[in-house]
Structures are given as structure tokens and as C-alpha cells.
Design a protein around this motif. Structure first.
Motif, short mmCIF file in Angstrom:
data_model
loop_
_atom_site.label_atom_id
_atom_site.label_comp_id
_atom_site.label_asym_id
_atom_site.label_seq_id
_atom_site.Cartn_x
_atom_site.Cartn_y
_atom_site.Cartn_z
N LEU A 275 0.82 -1.21 0.00
CA LEU A 275 0.00 0.00 0.00
C LEU A 275 0.86 1.26 0.00
N GLN A 276 1.96 1.21 0.72
CA GLN A 276 2.80 2.40 0.83
C GLN A 276 3.60 2.66 -0.44
N LEU A 277 3.88 1.63 -1.21
CA LEU A 277 4.61 1.84 -2.47
C LEU A 277 3.84 2.77 -3.40
N ALA A 278 2.53 2.57 -3.48
CA ALA A 278 1.73 3.38 -4.39
C ALA A 278 1.09 4.58 -3.71
N GLY A 279 0.93 4.52 -2.40
CA GLY A 279 0.15 5.56 -1.73
C GLY A 279 0.94 6.58 -0.96
N SER A 280 2.27 6.54 -1.05
CA SER A 280 3.07 7.47 -0.25
C SER A 280 3.58 8.66 -1.05
N GLY A 281 3.34 8.68 -2.36
CA GLY A 281 3.83 9.79 -3.18
C GLY A 281 5.33 9.81 -3.31
N GLY A 282 5.95 8.64 -3.26
CA GLY A 282 7.41 8.60 -3.33
C GLY A 282 7.97 8.73 -4.72
N THR A 283 7.26 8.21 -5.71
CA THR A 283 7.78 8.22 -7.08
C THR A 283 7.12 9.26 -7.96
N PHE A 284 5.89 9.67 -7.63
CA PHE A 284 5.19 10.68 -8.41
C PHE A 284 4.17 11.37 -7.50
N PRO A 285 3.69 12.53 -7.87
CA PRO A 285 2.78 13.27 -6.98
C PRO A 285 1.55 12.45 -6.62
N ILE A 286 1.15 12.54 -5.38
CA ILE A 286 0.01 11.77 -4.91
C ILE A 286 -1.28 12.23 -5.60
N GLN A 287 -1.28 13.46 -6.12
CA GLN A 287 -2.48 14.00 -6.77
C GLN A 287 -2.84 13.26 -8.05
#
Length: 365
Positions: A276-288
């Protein structure tokens, strides 16, 4: 009489002299003719005859070539005849089409007259010069203006020189969480041979110190390796290492607590939370730009604040953001400690029998 005879003799002698001279000239001429004939005869075989033969060969070759051309032309006569027939058909079709075009000329003339009348009306009602000005606009310049109506002057704050350094907060945080999962998979969280009087929280904190020590060593390897081996940029390398140690301690506490309280189910919980954190933490691209689900869980994920904290060390610190991230991660620590200390003994007693049965089946360790 004697005089006449004397004159006659003199004439005869003169004639003889003239005849001898003529004979001598004739002899010389005959010799020259003979010499010329001999030269001609000598050159005939050496020069004249080969030249004649060469000329005859060329004439024969050209005659053969001309014959071949004539033969080819004769063989092409049927094709030429077909072309002429097709051309005649084409001319017939062209004549028919011309008749059709001629029949439509009155209609075209009417439409052209209509357009001319409209242009005349336009000239009366509007300014033709305005239309000319519109048509003579430099569309290249106009398109450049509309593409960039405002020229931006960029003032970069907290610059990071390369993409790899900008991504180091995410991958460093990820490696610390994965390292914690590997630790609980390799080392047991259970303590065997408990002494009397030992409480569940004694076991909880005692075993955690072992995991914490290894987790801190992992963090040092990762952060120092980023800086020295990978040459990742960090505005404040000391903070980068210290923040990594703090995050590693928090992550290890959370993962250890999951496994210590819930056993193998806790390992699954740690893996699910990782996904969940890989996609939902905004680490690779803006969470928006992520789906609404990930935007909804974004504020509640530990990765969100761990990555933000590491970014402060890489790009430059903003004190308010650092305090916020530290505070929220400490809240995770408090919640985890409450879960571990308060529920470990209770949950372990409830699940002890089921765990023993599962182990006896040799499906889990």
C-alpha cells in the motif's frame, strides 16, 4: 639547192633533238608511274585492304543492328496498335467528360457570380483593409505568444542536481522497511525458556533491542552507502544519516510489534502495508495523480512522513516540516507501543494453542 638541203638537215637534227628530249621525259614519267604503282601495290595489302575489310565489318554490324531494330519494331506493331485503340477509346471518354463539364459551366458561372456579389456587399458593409490585415498576420509569432503568453523566470529553491539523488529518499525508506521484514523472517521474535516472573513486556522490549541493533546497522549501511558509494547528493549528509537511523528504529518497532503480537499474520500485515505504501506514499510521483483510494490513505501511511523527512535532508531542511514529520512518526511509535505492550500477552495467550497446532502440522515455523 645546197641551201635547201642544209636547212632540211638542220630541221631534221632539231627534230631528233626534240624527240630525244621528249623520249627522255616520257622515260622519267614512266619510271615515276612505275614507282607509284609499286607503292600502291605495296600498301594495298598492308593498309588499304585491312581498312576496306574493317569498313565492311562495321557496315555489316550496323546492317545487322538495323535489321534487329526493324524486327523489334515489327514485333511491337500489335502493341502499338493496341495503344492507338486505347487512345481512341480514351479520347472518346474525354469528349464525353468534356460534354459533362460544359453542361455544368452555367451552374459554376452562377455560383461565381454569387460569390462576386457577396464580396461586393462585404466591401460595402465592412473594411476590406481589416480583412487584409488579418490575413497578413505573422501566425508564427502569434502562436508563440499564445503558447507562452507569460515568460516565467524560475528561481529554484532547494535544488537537487540529479534524478537519482531526488529519488534516494524513497528508495532509502523502502530499503529500511524491507530490511525490517527480512529481519523478522530470519530471526524469531519468540523467547524460549522464560524465567519465572518475566512479564510479556519484558520479552517484548528485550527481544526488540536485538532487532533494533541490527536495524540501526542496516540503516548505517544504507545511508552511508548512498552518500559514499552511490554518490547521492544530500544538502545535509549528517541529517540524512541521523534521520535514517530514526526511521529505521520506527519501522523496526512497527514490524517487530506486528509479528510479536500476531505471529505470522503480522508478517503478512507488514507486507500488505508495504504494498500500500509503495503506491500511496507519493514517493515516485505526486500523490495527486494517483487513484482516489491512495489519495485517501496517503495521510495515514508511515512512508509519507519518512520520505518527507529524508527529503528535508537531501534538498534542504524546513524546520516546520521536520518537526511535523518527527511528531507524526513518534505518534506511530506511541500507537505501536500501546499495541505491543497492551495486547502482546493477551493475544499470545489466545493464539498459543492455534499456533502450536499449526506448527505441529509443519506448515509454518
Amino acid at each position: 639547192m645546197s641551201t635547201l638541203l642544209s636547212n632540211t638537215i638542220q630541221v631534221i637534227e632539231t627534230a631528233e633533238t626534240s624527240a630525244e628530249a621528249t623520249l627522255s621525259d616520257f622515260t622519267k614519267l614512266s619510271a615515276q608511274v612505275t614507282k607509284t604503282l609499286e607503292q600502291i601495290n605495296g600498301n594495298f595489302d598492308a593498309k588499304i585492304l585491312p581498312a576496306i575489310q574493317t569498313a565492311l565489318s562495321i557496315v555489316k554490324k550496323e546492317a545487322d543492328h538495323a535489321g534487329a531494330i526493324l524486327q523489334s519494331a515489327i514485333s511491337d506493331f500489335p502493341a502499338v496498335d493496341k495503344v492507338l485503340v486505347d487512345a481512341a477509346k480514351g479520347l472518346k471518354v474525354a469528349v464525353n467528360e468534356a460534354e459533362i463539364v460544359r453542361s455544368h459551366l452555367p451552374e459554376a458561372e452562377s455560383k461565381l457570380t454569387n460569390v462576386t456579389n457577396r464580396i461586393a456587399e462585404f466591401e460595402k458593409e465592412a473594411s476590406l483593409q481589416d480583412l487584409i490585415n488579418l490575413l497578413t498576420i505573422d501566425f508564427a509569432k502569434e502562436s508563440e505568444f499564445f503558447a507562452e503568453p507569460v515568460k516565467l523566470v524560475e528561481n529554484v529553491l532547494y535544488p537537487i542536481p540529479n534524478y537519482g539523488s531526488a529519488m534516494s529518499p524513497f528508495f532509502t525508506t523502502l530499503s529500511l522497511w524491507v530490511g525490517g521484514i527480512l529481519l523478522v523472517s530470519l530471526l524469531t521474535v519468540q523467547v524460549h525458556g522464560l524465567q519465572e516472573g518475566m512479564k510479556s513486556y519484558h520479552v517484548y522490549f528485550g527481544r526488540y533491542l536485538t532487532f533494533l541493533t541490527i536495524a540501526l546497522l542496516q540503516s548505517l549501511v544504507v545511508t552511508v552507502g548512498d552518500l559514499l558509494l552511490l554518490k547521492a547528493y544530500a544538502a545535509d549528509p549528517i541529517k540524512f544519516v541521523l534521520f535514517g537511523l530514526f526511521i529505521s528504529a520506527v519501522f523496526m518497532l512497527m514490524i517487530y510489534t506486528f509479528v510479536s503480537v500476531f505471529g505470522n499474520v503480522g508478517k503478512a500485515m507488514a507486507v500488505v502495508l508495504l504494498v500500500l505504501q509503495l503506491a500511496g506514499s507519493g514517493g515516485t510521483f505526486p500523490i495527486q495523480v494517483t487513484p482516489p483510494f491512495f489519495q485517501a490513505i496517503y495521510p495515514y501511511l508511515p512512508f509519507t512522513y519518512a520520505i518527507s523527512l529524508m527529503r528535508e535532508a537531501v534538498g534542504g531542511s524546513v524546520q516546520d516540516i521536520v518537526i511535523r514529520d518527527f511528531t507524526i512518526l513518534l505518534i506511530y511509535v506511541a500507537i505501536t507501543l500501546i499495541l505491543g505492550v497492551g495486547l502482546k500477552g493477551f493475544v499470545n495467550r489466545i493464539t498459543a494453542k492455534s499456533v502450536e497446532k499449526a506448527k505441529s502440522g509443519h506448515l509454518i515455523h
